[in-house]
Every structure is written in C-alpha cells, then in structure tokens.
Design an enzyme around this catalytic site. Structure first.
Site, PDB file in Angstrom:
ATOM      1  N   LYS A  68       0.823  -1.207   0.000  1.00  0.00           N
ATOM      2  CA  LYS A  68       0.000   0.000   0.000  1.00  0.00           C
ATOM      3  C   LYS A  68       0.858   1.259   0.000  1.00  0.00           C
ATOM      4  O   LYS A  68       0.572   2.221  -0.725  1.00  0.00           O
ATOM      5  CB  LYS A  68      -0.945   0.005   1.204  1.00  0.00           C
ATOM      6  CG  LYS A  68      -1.936   1.173   1.159  1.00  0.00           C
ATOM      7  CD  LYS A  68      -3.090   0.997   2.117  1.00  0.00           C
ATOM      8  CE  LYS A  68      -2.695   1.208   3.550  1.00  0.00           C
ATOM      9  NZ  LYS A  68      -3.849   1.535   4.412  1.00  0.00           N
ATOM     10  N   SER A  69       1.912   1.268   0.787  1.00  0.00           N
ATOM     11  CA  SER A  69       2.774   2.455   0.858  1.00  0.00           C
ATOM     12  C   SER A  69       3.398   2.768  -0.494  1.00  0.00           C
ATOM     13  O   SER A  69       3.424   3.928  -0.935  1.00  0.00           O
ATOM     14  CB  SER A  69       3.888   2.241   1.891  1.00  0.00           C
ATOM     15  OG  SER A  69       3.357   2.090   3.186  1.00  0.00           O
TER      16      SER A  69
ATOM     17  N   ARG B 184       2.655   6.012  -3.294  1.00  0.00           N
ATOM     18  CA  ARG B 184       3.775   6.840  -3.746  1.00  0.00           C
ATOM     19  C   ARG B 184       3.991   6.720  -5.254  1.00  0.00           C
ATOM     20  O   ARG B 184       4.403   7.684  -5.898  1.00  0.00           O
ATOM     21  CB  ARG B 184       5.034   6.467  -2.962  1.00  0.00           C
ATOM     22  CG  ARG B 184       4.987   6.940  -1.495  1.00  0.00           C
ATOM     23  CD  ARG B 184       5.986   6.175  -0.622  1.00  0.00           C
ATOM     24  NE  ARG B 184       6.076   6.715   0.731  1.00  0.00           N
ATOM     25  CZ  ARG B 184       5.204   6.431   1.705  1.00  0.00           C
ATOM     26  NH1 ARG B 184       4.169   5.637   1.461  1.00  0.00           N
ATOM     27  NH2 ARG B 184       5.371   6.944   2.911  1.00  0.00           N
TER      28      ARG B 184
ATOM     29  N   ARG C 121      -9.168  12.058  12.411  1.00  0.00           N
ATOM     30  CA  ARG C 121      -7.740  11.906  12.663  1.00  0.00           C
ATOM     31  C   ARG C 121      -7.011  13.246  12.591  1.00  0.00           C
ATOM     32  O   ARG C 121      -7.389  14.135  11.826  1.00  0.00           O
ATOM     33  CB  ARG C 121      -7.137  10.911  11.674  1.00  0.00           C
ATOM     34  CG  ARG C 121      -7.737   9.522  11.805  1.00  0.00           C
ATOM     35  CD  ARG C 121      -7.229   8.574  10.744  1.00  0.00           C
ATOM     36  NE  ARG C 121      -5.804   8.300  10.917  1.00  0.00           N
ATOM     37  CZ  ARG C 121      -5.099   7.526  10.095  1.00  0.00           C
ATOM     38  NH1 ARG C 121      -5.688   6.975   9.052  1.00  0.00           N
ATOM     39  NH2 ARG C 121      -3.821   7.320  10.320  1.00  0.00           N
TER      40      ARG C 121
ATOM     41  N   SER D 280       7.243   9.147  12.239  1.00  0.00           N
ATOM     42  CA  SER D 280       6.108   9.148  11.308  1.00  0.00           C
ATOM     43  C   SER D 280       6.617   9.259   9.879  1.00  0.00           C
ATOM     44  O   SER D 280       7.103  10.312   9.465  1.00  0.00           O
ATOM     45  CB  SER D 280       5.149  10.300  11.606  1.00  0.00           C
ATOM     46  OG  SER D 280       4.149  10.377  10.601  1.00  0.00           O
TER      47      SER D 280
ATOM     48  N   ASP E 176       1.933  -0.774  12.122  1.00  0.00           N
ATOM     49  CA  ASP E 176       0.632  -1.253  11.656  1.00  0.00           C
ATOM     50  C   ASP E 176       0.369  -2.707  12.029  1.00  0.00           C
ATOM     51  O   ASP E 176      -0.758  -3.187  11.891  1.00  0.00           O
ATOM     52  CB  ASP E 176       0.524  -1.102  10.135  1.00  0.00           C
ATOM     53  CG  ASP E 176       0.348   0.348   9.710  1.00  0.00           C
ATOM     54  OD1 ASP E 176      -0.212   1.136  10.486  1.00  0.00           O
ATOM     55  OD2 ASP E 176       0.789   0.687   8.589  1.00  0.00           O
TER      56      ASP E 176
ATOM     57  N   LYS F 242      -4.259   6.186  14.880  1.00  0.00           N
ATOM     58  CA  LYS F 242      -4.409   5.545  13.579  1.00  0.00           C
ATOM     59  C   LYS F 242      -5.883   5.626  13.165  1.00  0.00           C
ATOM     60  O   LYS F 242      -6.633   6.475  13.631  1.00  0.00           O
ATOM     61  CB  LYS F 242      -3.905   4.098  13.656  1.00  0.00           C
ATOM     62  CG  LYS F 242      -2.388   3.984  13.776  1.00  0.00           C
ATOM     63  CD  LYS F 242      -1.722   4.362  12.453  1.00  0.00           C
ATOM     64  CE  LYS F 242      -0.247   4.081  12.435  1.00  0.00           C
ATOM     65  NZ  LYS F 242       0.345   4.377  11.110  1.00  0.00           N
TER      66      LYS F 242
ATOM     67  N   ARG G 173      -7.514  -2.979   9.961  1.00  0.00           N
ATOM     68  CA  ARG G 173      -6.571  -3.879  10.629  1.00  0.00           C
ATOM     69  C   ARG G 173      -7.180  -4.481  11.902  1.00  0.00           C
ATOM     70  O   ARG G 173      -6.862  -5.621  12.260  1.00  0.00           O
ATOM     71  CB  ARG G 173      -5.259  -3.160  10.917  1.00  0.00           C
ATOM     72  CG  ARG G 173      -4.585  -2.662   9.642  1.00  0.00           C
ATOM     73  CD  ARG G 173      -3.121  -2.371   9.788  1.00  0.00           C
ATOM     74  NE  ARG G 173      -2.645  -1.603   8.650  1.00  0.00           N
ATOM     75  CZ  ARG G 173      -2.331  -2.131   7.459  1.00  0.00           C
ATOM     76  NH1 ARG G 173      -2.444  -3.430   7.273  1.00  0.00           N
ATOM     77  NH2 ARG G 173      -1.903  -1.359   6.477  1.00  0.00           N
TER      78      ARG G 173
END
Length: 451
Positions: free
Chosen positions: A28-29, A33, A129, A174, A327, A354, A405
């Site tokens: 996913k990351s 990107r 958030r 982060s 995560d 989160k 999650r």
C-alpha cells in the site's frame, strides 16, 4: 453506521489447518507513492502490482483531480501521465480521500508548494484523525491550512505561492509526516532537510531517488538527516510493486496459530524499515522462514513460509522496533494471545491516532474474547493463553471502529479460538485488502457474512 456504507457483520469460525499459497495484494505504501510521484513527472509512469484497495483508488482519483491522467488496463497495469513538479491543477471539487490517512497526508505535501487551493475530506474515521502534524511543518513553506477544531478534516490547503525550503525535525516517528515534507520540498527552491530521530519506513527516499531526484541520507548527531534538492525534473518509471508485508502479516500470523497450518506467502517486500513484525515473531519462536530471497526494484523481497507454532513465548518487543511494525501490533496481539506468557509492547502511542485508537480497540475486543490485557497511554501487555486456549465467543460483536486492521486481526483470532468471533462490521477490510475473504477461504478459513 459505517463510514464506508452499510455495516457488514462477519463471523470467523474455528477452522482446520490453513494450507496453500497466499498471494497478497501489492504494498500500500509503495502504491500510494507510485501514483503521486508518477503524477509529478512529465511523461508516462507504468505501474504493475498496484494495490487496488479503496485507499489507493482514492489516491488515483485525487491525482486525476489535480490534473494527471490515470488509467488502468484490463490486465491490471496502471498508467500515470504526469504534469511535472509544480504542475498540479486546482481541483474543481472537494478531494475525497476515503479512509486513506497516508494518501491524504502525502497529497497535502505534494500540492502544498504549488499556488493552488484544495479542500480535502474523507470518511468518518479519516475525518476524526489529526492533520496538524502535517500542516504545521507545511506552514514553514508558506502553506496555509484551515480545518475543523484540532486540525481535522474537512480542511482547505492554500498552497504557497513563493515557497521557501525548510529544515524540519520530525517530533514523532512518522513516515507520513516525513514524506509530506519531502514531497512539499520538491517544488521549493534550494535544499529541504528532514531530520528524524528514529528511522521510519524509507520508501519515499528510495522512490524519490529512483525517479531522479537529488537526495542524500546521512546519520548525524541530530538524527537521520534527509536532504532533498528542490525543483528537479522527475523521470517517469516502470514500477513493479512488491507485495505488502502489512497484508502478508494476516495469513502468516493465522498460520502460526491454527493447528496443522503451512502457508507460503510469495514475493513479500522485506524493506528493513517494514520487517519488524517478522523479526518479532521469530523471537517468539514462530516457525517462519524466508525462501528465495532477492532484490526487485531496489527493494529486498522473499517468499515467507509460516507453519503452526504451538510453543511460542511472550517477549518484550524492543520500543525502537515500533516504527518498523506500527501497523502490525494489532495482529501481533492476536499471536500473543495464543502464546505463553506476557507480550509487552512499549513506545506505541502512535497506535492511538491511527484509523482508530488501536490499543483501546484491541484491548476491548481481546478482553471480551477471554484474553487478559493491560494498557497505558504508550504501552500494552497481552497475557498469553497458550495455543488453542483463547475462548472467543464474546457476548456482543467486537467493535472494529471502521478500522481494517482491527477487523482482520479479530477474524484471524476467530480461526484459532474455541468459539467463533463475531465482528460488528468487516466492511473496512476493503480499504487495504479487498481479496482478504476469498484468499483466506482458499487457505481453509471459515469466515461468514451475517444478515
């Protein structure tokens, strides 16, 4: 009511051995990107293996909103025709990022130094958030942000017309904040420097270099310093997205706790800034091995084989490992419940901001299903029941708090518990792992949608 639509109650029943090959979705990351950096090039970036979950699809639509052409072939190949650094157009509508915390924060950074204005929103979870952790450093470039109380979405970002480079020390571990500042620095003159006291996932740095940015990373007395030269001409790329280690965590951990299981998860990215969970599981005594180790697209990759491990022991997870597995603490707590002794997790306050307060969500659900948990602001302890001794069968459905999650973790718990585990809403799973149900069913899991 769920932020994604009508709630989808699910029940995970105790099952027989999990066996087979689990081909989990793309990382996913890296998927986020790939789309964002592809949109900041001139020319066509081609992406295969993209995670087609709701979070990433929201980022794809956002890049269209900012003027890039983003298309998908029938075979799952994606094409991004970018507009160049500083070339974003002003969106005509509000940019809806759904549940994607990574997506919205990185996109804010990418547009923050362009002379445009954009308004961002998301689902109920995302809109709760905190965003000030990103908008505060973006203000140093000259960006303005106006949102709800405590810096929450919906929020309007007014990009800096004459951005200045910044030097910023990230106050908490982060990768999202670091990445947002680096992406903003792309369209600022001179050099932008980001310093992090604890290393976080480094996909942004690796991918910026791959796209042709001038970037260097140094260890200094202040911490890990990343220096980016502004206003490069990024070069379009061909990207094969490795499979997501955070998604792999679920079939891997389920195999470790379900008797007789033997599951192979091929092609998993093992970037050292992401592999903390697998190191921790091995320290607990998990039968987890790496096969066919290799490098693909600059990222270390391997096939993971996980077998039932009835003799796992609780450990104290090193606090400095938190950034590499933040995560994965929810699913680790499920493994810990099936181990013997206490598993101690410290330095994890980031879990409280989160998609949900993940410490509170997991503690409540585990207790309801017969597992003792102690918790504080920055720590929690799961008191293991031993293999096969988790009761399950809570009197009321486990609340998932719109968190994918949390939902997947409790579905895995139900596979190895003595009685079924019921969830109030499994719908959020689609945000990151849209094939979770059929994939786990193919291995032998018994997950049922209710109603």
């Amino acid at each position: 009511m769920s932020g994604h639509g009508t709630p989808i109650p699910m029940t995970s029943h105790p099952c027989g051995p999990l066996n087979g090959q689990a081909e989990v979705p793309g990382d996913k990351s890296i998927s986020h990107r790939s789309l964002i950096l592809g949109a900041m090039c001139i020319g066509e970036t081609v992406v295969t293996g993209l995670l087609e979950g709701e979070d990433v699809l929201a980022t794809a639509q956002a890049m269209r909103d900012f003027g890039a052409e983003v298309t998908r072939d029938d075979d799952g190949t994606w094409h991004v025709h970018g507009v160049g650094v500083g070339g974003f157009a002003e969106p005509e509508t509000v940019v809806d990022c759904g549940n994607a915390g990574t997506g919205v924060r990185l996109i804010m950074g990418a547009m923050a130094t362009s002379p445009i204005t954009a308004t961002f929103t998301g689902d109920a979870s995302l809109n709760s958030r905190p965003m000030a952790r990103v908008t505060d450093p973006l203000a140093l470039f000259g960006t303005q942000a106006v949102g709800r109380t405590d810096g929450r979405l919906p929020m309007t970002i007014v990009g800096a017309r004459e951005p200045v480079p910044v030097r910023y020390t990230v106050p908490m571990p982060s990768a999202q904040v670091k990445s947002a500042v680096l992406l903003a620095g792309l369209n600022a003159p001179g050099e932008t420097v980001v310093i992090e006291k604890e290393a976080t996932r480094d996909h942004t740095e690796r991918m910026l270099e791959g796209f042709g940015a001038e970037i260097r990373v140094e260890e200094t007395e202040e911490g890990r310093a990343i220096t980016l030269k502004g206003r490069p001409e990024l070069q379009p790329q061909v990207i094969a997205v490795p499979r997501d280690p955070s998604s792999a965590a679920f079939p891997v951990c389920a195999a470790l706790i379900v008797p007789g299981s033997d599951v192979l998860v091929p092609g998993i990215g093992l970037n050292p800034t992401r592999a903390g969970l697998f190191d921790t599981l091995r320290e607990m005594g998990a039968d987890l091995t790496y096969e066919n180790e290799r490098v693909e697209g600059g990222e270390p990759v391997a096939d993971l084989r996980a077998r039932f491990s009835p003799n796992m022991k609780g450990i104290e997870v090193p606090p400095d490992r938190a950034a590499s597995m933040i995560d994965e603490y929810p699913i680790l707590s499920v493994v810990a419940a099936n181990a013997t002794g206490d598993t101690v997790m410290r330095g994890v306050k980031e879990l409280r901001v989160k998609e949900s307060d993940r410490i509170e969500a997991m503690a409540r659900g585990l207790r309801a299903n017969g597992v003792a948990v102690e918790d504080g602001e920055d720590w929690w302890i799961v008191k293991g029941c031993g293999a096969g001794n988790v009761a399950g069968g809570a009197n009321a459905p486990v609340e998932t708090f719109l968190d994918h999650r949390i939902a997947m973790s409790f579905l895995c718990l139900g596979m190895a518990s003595q009685a079924p585990v019921v969830l109030d809403d499994g719908g959020p799973v689609a945000t990151s792992f849209p094939i979770f149900e059929p994939l786990m069913a193919g291995l032998g899991a018994d997950i049922r949608r209710e109603g």
